[in-house]
Motif scaffolding. Structure first.
Motif, PDB file in Angstrom:
ATOM      1  N   PHE A 298       1.729   4.429 -13.030  1.00  0.00           N
ATOM      2  CA  PHE A 298       2.093   3.064 -13.421  1.00  0.00           C
ATOM      3  C   PHE A 298       2.506   2.249 -12.199  1.00  0.00           C
ATOM      4  O   PHE A 298       2.006   1.136 -11.970  1.00  0.00           O
ATOM      5  CB  PHE A 298       3.235   3.123 -14.444  1.00  0.00           C
ATOM      6  N   ILE A 299       3.409   2.811 -11.388  1.00  0.00           N
ATOM      7  CA  ILE A 299       3.894   2.102 -10.198  1.00  0.00           C
ATOM      8  C   ILE A 299       2.764   1.905  -9.182  1.00  0.00           C
ATOM      9  O   ILE A 299       2.607   0.829  -8.602  1.00  0.00           O
ATOM     10  CB  ILE A 299       5.058   2.877  -9.560  1.00  0.00           C
ATOM     11  N   SER A 300       1.959   2.948  -8.999  1.00  0.00           N
ATOM     12  CA  SER A 300       0.888   2.894  -8.007  1.00  0.00           C
ATOM     13  C   SER A 300      -0.205   1.917  -8.414  1.00  0.00           C
ATOM     14  O   SER A 300      -0.732   1.166  -7.581  1.00  0.00           O
ATOM     15  CB  SER A 300       0.282   4.282  -7.805  1.00  0.00           C
ATOM     16  N   LEU A 301      -0.562   1.921  -9.687  1.00  0.00           N
ATOM     17  CA  LEU A 301      -1.623   1.026 -10.152  1.00  0.00           C
ATOM     18  C   LEU A 301      -1.203  -0.432 -10.012  1.00  0.00           C
ATOM     19  O   LEU A 301      -2.030  -1.287  -9.663  1.00  0.00           O
ATOM     20  CB  LEU A 301      -1.970   1.349 -11.604  1.00  0.00           C
ATOM     21  N   ALA A 302       0.076  -0.715 -10.255  1.00  0.00           N
ATOM     22  CA  ALA A 302       0.571  -2.084 -10.077  1.00  0.00           C
ATOM     23  C   ALA A 302       0.427  -2.528  -8.622  1.00  0.00           C
ATOM     24  O   ALA A 302      -0.020  -3.646  -8.335  1.00  0.00           O
ATOM     25  CB  ALA A 302       2.015  -2.188 -10.532  1.00  0.00           C
ATOM     26  N   ALA A 303       0.804  -1.648  -7.698  1.00  0.00           N
ATOM     27  CA  ALA A 303       0.666  -1.974  -6.274  1.00  0.00           C
ATOM     28  C   ALA A 303      -0.804  -2.129  -5.894  1.00  0.00           C
ATOM     29  O   ALA A 303      -1.165  -2.997  -5.090  1.00  0.00           O
ATOM     30  CB  ALA A 303       1.322  -0.897  -5.424  1.00  0.00           C
TER      31      ALA A 303
ATOM     32  N   PHE B 150       3.319  -3.894 -17.807  1.00  0.00           N
ATOM     33  CA  PHE B 150       2.605  -3.647 -16.556  1.00  0.00           C
ATOM     34  C   PHE B 150       2.245  -4.959 -15.866  1.00  0.00           C
ATOM     35  O   PHE B 150       2.439  -5.115 -14.647  1.00  0.00           O
ATOM     36  CB  PHE B 150       1.341  -2.834 -16.832  1.00  0.00           C
ATOM     37  N   VAL B 151       1.714  -5.913 -16.620  1.00  0.00           N
ATOM     38  CA  VAL B 151       1.302  -7.192 -16.036  1.00  0.00           C
ATOM     39  C   VAL B 151       2.506  -7.947 -15.478  1.00  0.00           C
ATOM     40  O   VAL B 151       2.470  -8.476 -14.357  1.00  0.00           O
ATOM     41  CB  VAL B 151       0.562  -8.051 -17.088  1.00  0.00           C
ATOM     42  N   LEU B 152       3.593  -7.995 -16.232  1.00  0.00           N
ATOM     43  CA  LEU B 152       4.776  -8.735 -15.785  1.00  0.00           C
ATOM     44  C   LEU B 152       5.411  -8.077 -14.564  1.00  0.00           C
ATOM     45  O   LEU B 152       5.869  -8.770 -13.643  1.00  0.00           O
ATOM     46  CB  LEU B 152       5.788  -8.836 -16.929  1.00  0.00           C
ATOM     47  N   TYR B 153       5.459  -6.752 -14.549  1.00  0.00           N
ATOM     48  CA  TYR B 153       5.997  -6.061 -13.378  1.00  0.00           C
ATOM     49  C   TYR B 153       5.147  -6.340 -12.136  1.00  0.00           C
ATOM     50  O   TYR B 153       5.680  -6.599 -11.056  1.00  0.00           O
ATOM     51  CB  TYR B 153       6.060  -4.563 -13.650  1.00  0.00           C
ATOM     52  N   SER B 154       3.823  -6.306 -12.297  1.00  0.00           N
ATOM     53  CA  SER B 154       2.920  -6.562 -11.168  1.00  0.00           C
ATOM     54  C   SER B 154       3.096  -7.980 -10.643  1.00  0.00           C
ATOM     55  O   SER B 154       3.153  -8.210  -9.423  1.00  0.00           O
ATOM     56  CB  SER B 154       1.464  -6.330 -11.595  1.00  0.00           C
ATOM     57  N   ILE B 155       3.182  -8.946 -11.558  1.00  0.00           N
ATOM     58  CA  ILE B 155       3.341 -10.343 -11.146  1.00  0.00           C
ATOM     59  C   ILE B 155       4.673 -10.546 -10.440  1.00  0.00           C
ATOM     60  O   ILE B 155       4.770 -11.244  -9.422  1.00  0.00           O
ATOM     61  CB  ILE B 155       3.214 -11.272 -12.366  1.00  0.00           C
TER      62      ILE B 155
ATOM     63  N   LEU C  44       0.829  -1.205   0.000  1.00  0.00           N
ATOM     64  CA  LEU C  44       0.000   0.000   0.000  1.00  0.00           C
ATOM     65  C   LEU C  44       0.865   1.258   0.000  1.00  0.00           C
ATOM     66  O   LEU C  44       0.535   2.261  -0.649  1.00  0.00           O
ATOM     67  CB  LEU C  44      -0.929  -0.006   1.218  1.00  0.00           C
ATOM     68  N   GLY C  45       1.985   1.213   0.722  1.00  0.00           N
ATOM     69  CA  GLY C  45       2.905   2.343   0.718  1.00  0.00           C
ATOM     70  C   GLY C  45       3.536   2.556  -0.644  1.00  0.00           C
ATOM     71  O   GLY C  45       3.668   3.702  -1.120  1.00  0.00           O
ATOM     72  N   PHE C  46       3.940   1.439  -1.295  1.00  0.00           N
ATOM     73  CA  PHE C  46       4.479   1.539  -2.651  1.00  0.00           C
ATOM     74  C   PHE C  46       3.444   2.117  -3.612  1.00  0.00           C
ATOM     75  O   PHE C  46       3.782   2.794  -4.579  1.00  0.00           O
ATOM     76  CB  PHE C  46       4.920   0.159  -3.151  1.00  0.00           C
ATOM     77  N   MET C  47       2.175   1.810  -3.365  1.00  0.00           N
ATOM     78  CA  MET C  47       1.106   2.316  -4.212  1.00  0.00           C
ATOM     79  C   MET C  47       0.885   3.809  -3.979  1.00  0.00           C
ATOM     80  O   MET C  47       0.828   4.606  -4.923  1.00  0.00           O
ATOM     81  CB  MET C  47      -0.186   1.560  -3.936  1.00  0.00           C
ATOM     82  N   ALA C  48       0.765   4.192  -2.707  1.00  0.00           N
ATOM     83  CA  ALA C  48       0.401   5.571  -2.382  1.00  0.00           C
ATOM     84  C   ALA C  48       1.540   6.549  -2.639  1.00  0.00           C
ATOM     85  O   ALA C  48       1.301   7.684  -3.086  1.00  0.00           O
ATOM     86  CB  ALA C  48      -0.041   5.655  -0.913  1.00  0.00           C
ATOM     87  N   GLY C  49       2.795   6.144  -2.365  1.00  0.00           N
ATOM     88  CA  GLY C  49       3.918   7.062  -2.501  1.00  0.00           C
ATOM     89  C   GLY C  49       4.121   7.567  -3.916  1.00  0.00           C
ATOM     90  O   GLY C  49       4.062   8.784  -4.168  1.00  0.00           O
ATOM     91  N   PRO C  50       4.365   6.674  -4.891  1.00  0.00           N
ATOM     92  CA  PRO C  50       4.549   7.156  -6.263  1.00  0.00           C
ATOM     93  C   PRO C  50       3.318   7.854  -6.826  1.00  0.00           C
ATOM     94  O   PRO C  50       3.445   8.828  -7.584  1.00  0.00           O
ATOM     95  CB  PRO C  50       4.851   5.861  -7.036  1.00  0.00           C
ATOM     96  N   PHE C  51       2.126   7.367  -6.474  1.00  0.00           N
ATOM     97  CA  PHE C  51       0.907   8.026  -6.947  1.00  0.00           C
ATOM     98  C   PHE C  51       0.834   9.457  -6.412  1.00  0.00           C
ATOM     99  O   PHE C  51       0.500  10.395  -7.149  1.00  0.00           O
ATOM    100  CB  PHE C  51      -0.321   7.236  -6.512  1.00  0.00           C
ATOM    101  N   LEU C  52       1.148   9.617  -5.139  1.00  0.00           N
ATOM    102  CA  LEU C  52       1.126  10.945  -4.531  1.00  0.00           C
ATOM    103  C   LEU C  52       2.150  11.863  -5.198  1.00  0.00           C
ATOM    104  O   LEU C  52       1.857  13.020  -5.541  1.00  0.00           O
ATOM    105  CB  LEU C  52       1.423  10.826  -3.034  1.00  0.00           C
ATOM    106  N   GLY C  53       3.366  11.336  -5.388  1.00  0.00           N
ATOM    107  CA  GLY C  53       4.393  12.141  -6.035  1.00  0.00           C
ATOM    108  C   GLY C  53       4.017  12.526  -7.455  1.00  0.00           C
ATOM    109  O   GLY C  53       4.238  13.665  -7.890  1.00  0.00           O
ATOM    110  N   GLY C  54       3.406  11.585  -8.180  1.00  0.00           N
ATOM    111  CA  GLY C  54       3.030  11.852  -9.563  1.00  0.00           C
ATOM    112  C   GLY C  54       1.889  12.835  -9.693  1.00  0.00           C
ATOM    113  O   GLY C  54       1.929  13.760 -10.512  1.00  0.00           O
ATOM    114  N   ILE C  55       0.837  12.648  -8.870  1.00  0.00           N
ATOM    115  CA  ILE C  55      -0.335  13.517  -9.002  1.00  0.00           C
ATOM    116  C   ILE C  55      -0.038  14.933  -8.516  1.00  0.00           C
ATOM    117  O   ILE C  55      -0.541  15.919  -9.082  1.00  0.00           O
ATOM    118  CB  ILE C  55      -1.546  12.911  -8.254  1.00  0.00           C
ATOM    119  N   LEU C  56       0.791  15.091  -7.500  1.00  0.00           N
ATOM    120  CA  LEU C  56       1.162  16.429  -7.053  1.00  0.00           C
ATOM    121  C   LEU C  56       2.112  17.092  -8.053  1.00  0.00           C
ATOM    122  O   LEU C  56       2.094  18.314  -8.206  1.00  0.00           O
ATOM    123  CB  LEU C  56       1.810  16.371  -5.668  1.00  0.00           C
ATOM    124  N   ALA C  57       2.922  16.280  -8.723  1.00  0.00           N
ATOM    125  CA  ALA C  57       3.781  16.837  -9.766  1.00  0.00           C
ATOM    126  C   ALA C  57       2.941  17.372 -10.919  1.00  0.00           C
ATOM    127  O   ALA C  57       3.236  18.447 -11.486  1.00  0.00           O
ATOM    128  CB  ALA C  57       4.756  15.775 -10.268  1.00  0.00           C
TER     129      ALA C  57
END
Length: 509
Positions: free
Chosen positions: A362-367, A419-424, A241-254
């Motif tokens: 991309f990183i957040s959606l995978a998490a 995306f699928v391979l990274y998530s798996i 969840l942290g991996f999901m929220a962190g990059p998403f937060l950084g990306g959306i605020l950017a």
């Protein structure tokens, strides 16, 4: 004899009896004092008979009778002992403390990942390279490794007598992350590239909590054997969840602040400002709600802490081999995850023309996609052994890496497949590494539990640093070389795991 005489005699007898009864009744104190010991004895005997009757009725209702019709002492002792062991096996620390530990785990990974989408562009703006960007991402865990021993001394003082005071490193993490994010945000205003690095180094001091997240959820003094893998996997879910929220937060605020010309709050620093305020708020909740558990709390501690200097036997060769696997498996799992996460903004920008916002998503959606699967994996410990969970995880991760290598070599890697391979891959190595500390706590002597936790953290810290540097330099070592390196390390760890397969079924000590 005349009636009058008979009546007189009868009256005399009645009068005499009444006088004797009257004398007894009118001197009760002396008489009752003499009978009191006998009365008390009769009363105690009656109470014991009543208690024995109720107890026999209880054993009758539970069908714990021997052939003679009386309860068997062996069965009673076995019943009580089994019940006590089951309670200990399922014991957990205070739930509010577990919640704060898991929230700290989420926020630590958010602090680690919030810089991923913007780190390459931020360092480039201040005159840095992609390799330096990888160093910015990876340097915190190296600092956490260097600070590990001082933090162990701080969290386990002599006054604690072998018990870990988790409240201390949590307070340190709050302070270090707050200062680290502040310095990171001020680098643009100061126009000094290395202030980014210094800020991330302060974050590294806070990342020493990565050790204590795992140690708390598998602490032999606090967590029953049946709950350790469950709580350890919950910690993996918190990390996800942290991996999901962190990059998403950084990306959306950017994205939201990309048009701002303010050198203090802009597209590069928005995520770090947000995290600084969140850490301060978390510190307030920590001071108010966290409950430390001490060895004297008989209802929340399973057993007394073990003196690390006690003579409980040296490490055997099998123990040493197990510990080496523990460190290697931790290194490989997080090398792959951290390397991929750091490489995504660079790899996706070159192949798919992704910006910081898209890379963060991309990183957040995978998490986010793997989070439900990680959550359901927390229940696998009810039906599968730790070694089976690790086997499944490593096989899934290696398969994903091999498929990515094939597609990258053929230059046929659409964004959906990537995306699928990274998530798996991230899911496989996340659940594969989850039982490592729990497994060591079940198989190693209590004297070496801290050692196993430290080795795990050493592997994790080195992997995050080296993995982030390699991921940032993915085109310097070529994409095939990077993916091949991940596969090679994973296969070596997997082979060592198979050689320990039979030993992992039973305790080694």
């Amino acid at each position: 004899m005349t009636p009058s005489t008979e009546n007189g005699n009868q009256m005399d007898r009645t009068f005499g009896t009444s006088r004797r009864r009257s004398r007894i009744e009118h001197r009760p104190t002396e008489f009752l004092n003499e009978l009191r010991p006998e009365i008390e004895s009769i009363r105690e005997e009656n109470d014991m008979n009543t208690y024995s009757k109720h107890k026999n009725e209880y054993f009758l209702s539970t069908n714990e009778w021997d052939n003679s019709g009386a309860p068997s002492l062996t069965d009673v002792t076995s019943h009580v002992s089994t019940h006590s062991k089951n309670d200990n096996a399922n014991m957990i620390p205070p739930k509010r403390s577990i919640a704060l530990i898991l929230v700290n785990s989420i926020m630590s990974d958010m602090s680690f990942g919030v810089a991923l989408p913007t780190s390459p562009s931020y360092t480039q703006k201040l005159g840095g390279t992609d390799a330096f960007s990888g160093l910015v991402v990876g340097i915190p865990t190296l600092i956490s490794l260097l600070m590990l021993y001082p933090m162990l001394l701080f969290a386990t003082p002599k006054s604690a007598k072998g018990y870990t005071l988790y409240y201390r490193p949590m307070l340190v993490s709050v302070f270090a992350h707050s200062v680290g994010h502040l310095l990171y945000c001020m680098a643009d205003q100061a126009n000094w590239l290395y202030l980014i690095l210094i800020g991330r180094m302060f974050n590294g001091i806070g990342f020493t909590m990565f050790l204590y997240h795992k140690k708390y959820t598998t602490d032999k003094l606090l967590v029953g054997q049946n709950r350790r893998t469950f709580l350890a996997t919950l910690n993996i879910l918190a990390q996800t969840l942290g991996f999901m929220a962190g990059p998403f937060l950084g990306g959306i605020l950017a994205k939201g602040t990309r048009n701002l010309e303010n050198r203090v709050f802009n597209q590069y620093t928005g995520g770090s400002w947000f995290m600084m305020y969140i850490w301060i708020l978390f510190g307030v909740f920590l001071v108010i709600f966290y409950k430390e558990v001490y060895p004297k709390d008989d209802h929340t501690v399973l057993e007394k802490p073990v003196d690390v200097d006690e003579n409980s036997g040296p490490l055997s060769l099998r123990h040493i081999y197990l510990l080496s696997f523990l460190g290697l498996a931790a290194f490989v799992s997080y090398f792959n995850i951290s390397g991929y996460q750091t490489s995504i903004p660079i790899y996706a920008n070159k192949l798919y023309n992704y910006n910081a916002y898209q890379s963060g998503n991309f990183i957040s959606l995978a998490a986010l996609v793997i989070s439900p699967f990680v959550f359901f994996s927390t229940f696998l410990s009810r039906w599968l052994e730790d070694r089976h969970i690790m086997l499944i995880g490593f096989i899934i991760g290696i398969i994903a890496l091999v498929l990515h290598l094939v597609l990258d070599t053929l230059h046929k890697i659409p964004v959906q497949a990537y995306f699928v391979l990274y998530s798996i891959m991230m899911y496989g190595f996340s659940i594969g590494s989850a039982p490592l500390v729990s497994l060591a706590s079940k198989q190693m002597q209590p004297k070496y539990h801290v050692l196993s936790s430290v080795l795990f953290q050493v592997g994790l810290s080195l992997s995050n640093t080296v993995g982030a540097i390699c991921g940032g330099a993915i085109y310097s070592i070529t994409t095939v070389g990077f993916i091949g390196l991940c596969i090679g390390l994973s296969v070596v760890s997997f082979i060592q795991f198979l050689t320990l397969w039979n030993s992992m079924k039973l305790k080694l000590n």
